[in-house]
Design a protein around this motif. Sequence first.
Motif, short mmCIF file in Angstrom:
data_model
loop_
_atom_site.label_atom_id
_atom_site.label_comp_id
_atom_site.label_asym_id
_atom_site.label_seq_id
_atom_site.Cartn_x
_atom_site.Cartn_y
_atom_site.Cartn_z
N LEU A 50 0.83 -1.20 0.00
CA LEU A 50 0.00 0.00 0.00
C LEU A 50 0.87 1.26 0.00
CD1 LEU A 50 -2.90 -0.83 2.49
CD2 LEU A 50 -3.00 -0.75 0.00
N LYS A 51 1.94 1.23 0.77
CA LYS A 51 2.83 2.39 0.82
C LYS A 51 3.50 2.64 -0.52
CE LYS A 51 3.89 2.41 5.77
NZ LYS A 51 4.95 2.30 6.82
N ARG A 52 3.81 1.58 -1.24
CA ARG A 52 4.41 1.73 -2.57
C ARG A 52 3.38 2.23 -3.57
NH1 ARG A 52 6.29 -2.32 -5.46
NH2 ARG A 52 7.96 -1.06 -6.38
N LEU A 53 2.14 1.76 -3.40
CA LEU A 53 1.09 2.10 -4.35
C LEU A 53 0.55 3.51 -4.13
CD1 LEU A 53 -0.26 0.59 -6.71
CD2 LEU A 53 -2.02 -0.18 -5.12
N PHE A 54 0.46 3.90 -2.86
CA PHE A 54 -0.09 5.22 -2.50
C PHE A 54 0.93 5.99 -1.65
CE2 PHE A 54 -3.76 2.42 -3.04
CZ PHE A 54 -4.56 3.15 -3.91
N PRO A 55 2.04 6.42 -2.23
CA PRO A 55 3.08 7.08 -1.44
C PRO A 55 2.66 8.43 -0.86
CG PRO A 55 3.54 7.27 -3.79
CD PRO A 55 2.40 6.32 -3.66
N GLN A 56 1.60 9.03 -1.43
CA GLN A 56 1.16 10.34 -0.94
C GLN A 56 0.14 10.24 0.20
OE1 GLN A 56 0.14 13.16 -4.09
NE2 GLN A 56 1.21 11.90 -5.58
N LYS A 57 -0.34 9.02 0.47
CA LYS A 57 -1.29 8.84 1.57
C LYS A 57 -0.54 8.81 2.89
CE LYS A 57 -5.14 7.70 1.40
NZ LYS A 57 -6.39 8.47 1.54
N ALA A 85 -1.26 6.73 8.68
CA ALA A 85 -2.42 6.34 9.50
C ALA A 85 -3.52 5.74 8.64
CB ALA A 85 -2.95 7.54 10.27
N ALA A 86 -3.80 6.38 7.50
CA ALA A 86 -4.85 5.89 6.60
C ALA A 86 -4.46 4.54 6.00
CB ALA A 86 -5.10 6.91 5.49
N LEU A 87 -3.20 4.40 5.63
CA LEU A 87 -2.74 3.14 5.05
C LEU A 87 -2.75 2.02 6.08
CD1 LEU A 87 0.29 4.44 2.91
CD2 LEU A 87 -2.01 3.87 2.12
N THR A 88 -2.34 2.34 7.29
CA THR A 88 -2.34 1.33 8.36
C THR A 88 -3.77 0.88 8.68
OG1 THR A 88 -0.34 2.29 9.33
CG2 THR A 88 -1.67 0.85 10.74
N ALA A 89 -4.70 1.82 8.69
CA ALA A 89 -6.10 1.50 8.96
C ALA A 89 -6.65 0.58 7.88
CB ALA A 89 -6.92 2.78 9.06
N ALA A 90 -6.33 0.89 6.63
CA ALA A 90 -6.81 0.07 5.50
C ALA A 90 -6.22 -1.33 5.56
CB ALA A 90 -6.45 0.75 4.18
N ASN A 146 -10.80 -0.26 0.25
CA ASN A 146 -11.07 0.63 1.37
C ASN A 146 -10.54 2.03 1.10
OD1 ASN A 146 -12.25 -1.49 2.74
ND2 ASN A 146 -10.42 -1.97 3.94
N ILE A 147 -9.35 2.11 0.56
CA ILE A 147 -8.74 3.41 0.27
C ILE A 147 -9.52 4.14 -0.83
CG2 ILE A 147 -6.69 4.54 -0.71
CD1 ILE A 147 -5.01 2.44 0.71
N LEU A 148 -9.89 3.40 -1.87
CA LEU A 148 -10.59 4.02 -3.00
C LEU A 148 -11.97 4.52 -2.61
CD1 LEU A 148 -9.71 1.52 -5.90
CD2 LEU A 148 -8.62 3.71 -5.36
N THR A 149 -12.61 3.86 -1.68
CA THR A 149 -13.97 4.25 -1.31
C THR A 149 -14.02 5.23 -0.14
OG1 THR A 149 -14.11 2.22 0.03
CG2 THR A 149 -15.06 2.15 -2.18
N ASN A 150 -12.91 5.40 0.55
CA ASN A 150 -12.89 6.33 1.69
C ASN A 150 -12.61 7.76 1.25
OD1 ASN A 150 -13.46 4.40 3.59
ND2 ASN A 150 -11.33 3.99 4.10
#
Length: 206
Positions: free
Chosen positions: A8-15, A18-23, A39-43
């Motif tokens: 997730l961190k590699r895919l969404f480096p700008q997130k 906290a949001a990535l850990t929750a997802a 989860n990330i796409l719908t949040n």
Amino acid sequence: DKQVLFKLKRLFPQKDDAALTAAASESAKGGGLEQAIFNILTNEEGAASQMGEVEMDEETTTALFWAVVKVVDRAEEEDEPLSVDVPKLLHRIFDADMRLLLGREKLTTNVTCMQPKLSGADNMNHALSYIFDDSTHKDLPLKEGRRCEDGRCCDACSRNIFPTFATDAETRLETFPELASFTFNELEKVATGTILQFVRLVERVR
């Protein structure tokens, strides 16, 4: 899941973390990377713009594809407009598919190209007959060579065959049952996954 969080961190480096850990934590209940991406796409609308230019591996590409399928299905179920992220994400999937394909086994064969032997009025007459009976194309007289841009011809060119153009998982009828008789004229009862997978394969051919 540390592996899911890493991807997730590699895919969404700008997130934010906290949001990535929750997802990632939510996905531990079931669904893995696919559910975490969903989860990330719908949040948050516009999450696709926060994706990095990272080269996705096959697992991540597949997970992103099924997450997009879920996004489309949810929008339909809730009678909501389709997210602007969907076409952007599909293009990312198509690009990843092509890069992954070029890294697979490839069989290259040199073949002699052929072009119509007839010219002028004779060629026109045959072209007209083809319009009325497309089976006549098999009777078209041919000669070696090909017509290239600016009239530059050569004796032969190469043909590339990809034995693993599509994996078993990408064409499995248990997963995509409607692929066996797919037609754009009857899509009302076809699953979103099958429709998008068909487009995905066509885009790979293109």
